[in-house]
Design a protein around this motif. Structure first.
Motif: not given
Ligand code: AMP
Length: 626
Positions: A4-6, A22-26, A29-31, A50-56, A307-311, A335-338
């Motif tokens: 899906p990223f391709s 471990g990112f399988e699907n965007p 916000i990435q999409e 925050t925590g929505t995958g903004k950095t990628a 602070i980006d700590v999951n879970n 509530g980060r990363a789904g």
């Molecule tokens: P961010 O909003 O960029 O701080 O991302 C929050 C967290 O989500 C980070 O731990 C990322 O590694 C993770 N993350 C970002 N994009 C994805 C993705 N497509 N699939 C799974 N995890 C992701």
């Protein structure tokens, strides 16, 4: 199958790197943003939590747009804090690990500038920086931004909150006029709008979720307590959530230190994070938290930014932020990363107005929650222990040698007796500690405040019937879970449900009188975890006023009378009151609370790491059933 990223236009090297992460699907916000940013010819405003995958979302397109054959800075990413700076740098390094010649440098205060200057001299394409240190380096004429094509302003609202407006102006003035600016912000106050207006040319604007809306995966709750009971309330919330992994926010450094010290003294696995700590101390605290060797991180707003700590299972607002907008940032630590998370506010009755303001800003309603009684905590802890014993991994080969002796010790005892004794080992401590636990809830209802879930008060409301149900927090239900469970199985709308009182092995909820009958019918035969689900009217049940809070003593009061329905009696028979017949009113205040019957810090894990969290499981394991 195409990755899906391709499909979004990301090249194989980068796709392989994100796959390794471990990112399988965007993420949404990435999409949405990757295709727009990949075009490379637009300014951009992304309103995202925050925590929505903004950095990628911005990092992946940057890697496609940069010329890695040249070793000149082509992208500058500005962010508010050192922690976020390090996080973004590490993320981009991970995304670009398969690109030969890719160089990223982190530029931030509180660290050796010589090292950063050296890295810049060696050649970099991407500079990730906090504004202060960046200006310092620009002032030394140690960097040349004439080839910069992209500037990312991450967490723009935070940078402005922290007073970086001037610095940002100065930094941007050293970059070419035709660069593209990508701005990300969780909120859009007028100052951020102004940046967009001043620095950008018809930016493409994307709003991820509703404007200013908090993350949908976060439930928001508030507890009303007297100011002097705040600390006791915090402890009770923590005790009621044995697997909690939380950030606790305080307003001042002093409060942060104070709460952390008290918690440590009381045997909790906690530590403070604030600006008076040296960088090294802060790093150490964060490392322990990240590695989950610490359960409660007590932090100020500034220290916890980025602070980006999951879970993280809970964010606890020990005090509400002065700036209402900061609430979004605080709650965004969970509530980060789904994943799902709960953001809790401990407030006094005068602060309800602020809760309403926050509700307006995040566009979501808070649930007014009741602090669990001592009994609820004991019950929760007991079943947490029972689950742990049930699920523990047995090291067969090691334990085998001791089994004959162990069996001999228990020879006289029946299986029931042995189980009872194991359970009592831990349970007795909680019973002892909580036996005279007072009710910490301070009523806002008396002041005409809104009760839980809308305008209804905490007592049995007019037109509603209060029902008992034999599921609760020990089944990993949150209030939201219980609401969906009742609505789905009872085939009624959420609007028909009133106050929800989540307990340990059971709960109470109110339902409109008109829907009681059909709810009972629809619940016939409903099971949860192979257990018949039972719903009963409570003694104070029907329509209005009621007999006050049934949070009080257990066992008495004929709670089970009325239209009982369902699968027979609960195992374990009637619930008993303890410690003074369930009287909870008044009495000793939080001051009377001591550590768990003298459990020493060592007993409970203390600061030796691991602490109270055995098994490393966390709220992330919480099953959802919405
Ligand atoms: P961010 O909003 O960029 O701080 O991302 C929050 C967290 O989500 C980070 O731990 C990322 O590694 C993770 N993350 C970002 N994009 C994805 C993705 N497509 N699939 C799974 N995890 C992701």
């Amino acid at each position: 199958m195409i990755n899906p990223f391709s499909k979004l236009g990301i090249s194989d090297d980068v796709v392989n790197a994100v796959k390794d992460l471990g990112f399988e699907n965007p993420t949404p916000i990435q999409e949405q943003s990757i295709p727009v940013l990949l075009e490379g010819n637009n300014d951009f405003v992304g309103l995202a939590q925050t925590g929505t995958g903004k950095t990628a979302a911005f990092g992946l397109p940057l890697l496609e747009l940069i010329d890695f054959k040249s070793n000149k800075p082509q992208a500058l990413i500005l962010c508010p804090t050192r922690e976020l700076c390090l996080q973004i740098t590490s993320d981009i390094k991970n995304f670009s690990k398969n690109i030969s010649g890719a160089n990223v440098v982190a530029v931030y205060g509180g660290a050796n500038i010589m090292q950063q200057l050296r890295e810049i001299r060696n050649g970099v394409q991407i500079v990730v920086a906090t504004p202060g240190r960046m200006l310092d380096i620009i002032g030394r004429k140690a960097i040349d931004f004439t080839n910069v094509k992209y500037v990312v302003l991450d967490e723009a609202d935070e940078m402005l909150n922290m007073g970086f407006q001037e610095d940002i102006n100065d930094i941007l003035s050293t970059t070419p006029d035709d660069k593209k600016t990508w701005l990300f912000s969780a909120t859009m106050p007028p100052e951020v709008r102004r940046i967009a207006k001043n620095y950008m040319d018809s930016p493409v604007e994307l709003t991820m979720g509703t404007k200013n809306t908090g993350n949908v995966n976060i439930e928001h709750e508030y507890y009303i307590v007297r100011a002097r009971d705040k600390y006791a309330a915090l402890k009770r919330i923590v005790d009621f959530n044995p697997e909690i992994f939380a950030v606790v926010f305080c307003k001042t450094k002093l409060d942060t230190q104070d709460v952390a010290e008290h918690l440590i003294k009381d045997g909790y696995n906690a530590d403070a994070l604030h600006g008076d700590l040296s960088q090294q101390q802060r790093d150490k605290v964060m490392q322990r938290f990240r590695e989950r060797n610490m359960q409660l991180l007590i932090a100020t707003d500034v220290a916890a930014r980025g602070i980006d700590v999951n879970n993280v299972t809970h964010v606890i607002n020990y005090s509400l932020p002065d700036e209402i907008e900061s609430y979004t940032h605080r709650s965004g630590r969970t509530g980060r990363a789904g994943k799902t998370g709960i953001s809790i506010c401990i407030v006094n009755s005068k602060e309800i107005g602020k809760i309403r303001q926050i509700e307006r800003i995040i566009g979501k309603q808070f649930t007014k929650a009741e602090l669990p009684t001592g009994f609820d905590v004991c019950e929760k802890q007991l079943f947490s222990l029972v689950h742990k014993v049930h699920n523990v991994e047995v090291n067969e080969s090691q334990i085998e040698q001791y089994m004959p002796r162990i069996m001999a010790e228990f020879e006289e005892l029946s299986k029931d007796e042995v189980i009872k004794r194991f359970a009592s080992l831990e349970f007795n401590r909680f019973l002892e500690y909580y036996k005279n636990a007072p009710d910490l809830n301070s009523s806002a209802d008396d002041r005409g405040e809104r009760g839980e879930r809308g305008e209804r008060g905490a007592r049995s409301s007019e037109g509603y019937t209060r029902l008992f149900i034999n599921v609760g927090s020990v089944d990993d239900f949150t209030r939201g879970d219980l609401l969906s469970f009742v609505c789905n199985n009872g085939k009624i709308s959420g609007k028909s449900i009133g106050k929800i009182d989540l307990k340990g092995v059971y709960s109470f909820f109110e339902v409109e009188n008109a829907t009681v009958e059909s709810l009972f019918n629809n619940f016939k035969g409903v099971e949860f975890n192979n257990r018949g689900v039972r719903i009963e009217k409570t003694a104070d049940g029907e329509g209005g006023g009621g007999a006050g809070r049934s949070r009080g003593g257990f066992g008495g009061g004929g709670r089970r009378e009325g239209g009982s329905y369902g699968g027979g009696r609960r195992e374990g028979g009637e619930r008993k009151s303890y410690g003074g017949g369930g009287k909870r009113e008044g009495g000793n205040s939080g001051g009377g609370f001591r550590d768990f019957s003298g459990r020493s810090r060592e007993d409970r894990g203390g600061n030796a790491g691991g602490g109270r969290r055995e098994g490393g499981s966390s709220g992330s394991d919480r099953r959802r059933r919405s």
